[in-house]
Scaffold this active site. Sequence first.
Site, mmCIF file in Angstrom:
data_model
loop_
_atom_site.group_PDB
_atom_site.id
_atom_site.type_symbol
_atom_site.label_atom_id
_atom_site.label_comp_id
_atom_site.label_asym_id
_atom_site.label_seq_id
_atom_site.Cartn_x
_atom_site.Cartn_y
_atom_site.Cartn_z
ATOM 1 N NE ARG A 18 -0.654 1.123 -7.845
ATOM 2 C CZ ARG A 18 0.059 0.253 -7.141
ATOM 3 N NH1 ARG A 18 0.897 0.668 -6.221
ATOM 4 N NH2 ARG A 18 -0.062 -1.032 -7.340
ATOM 5 C CG ASN A 36 -3.372 1.632 -5.399
ATOM 6 O OD1 ASN A 36 -3.714 2.346 -6.327
ATOM 7 N ND2 ASN A 36 -3.158 0.337 -5.554
#
Length: 90
Positions: A18, A36
């Site tokens: 990320r 996520n």
Amino acid sequence: MKTIHLIVHGHIQGVGFRYFAQTTAQSKKVTGWVKNQEDGTVEAVAQGTENQLQSFVHTLRSGNRYARVEEIKVSEADQDQTYAGFKIIR
């Protein structure tokens, strides 16, 4: 301006993916978000020009040094929202 929705599959959670997506987006001047998912995928929405988005997705496919990207599903998304930056959603 175009908006796309991405679902990234592979070994991508718990490896800084990320953050990699965020720094890649910032370097490509792409806005949106990344998070996520419970199923082990990473979901993102990205906004930019066609060229910016193609470059963003191309770089994500390579992943960072710890990630293993197996597949990225890309679809067009509604442009009903404009994003000011690129955020990691927890």
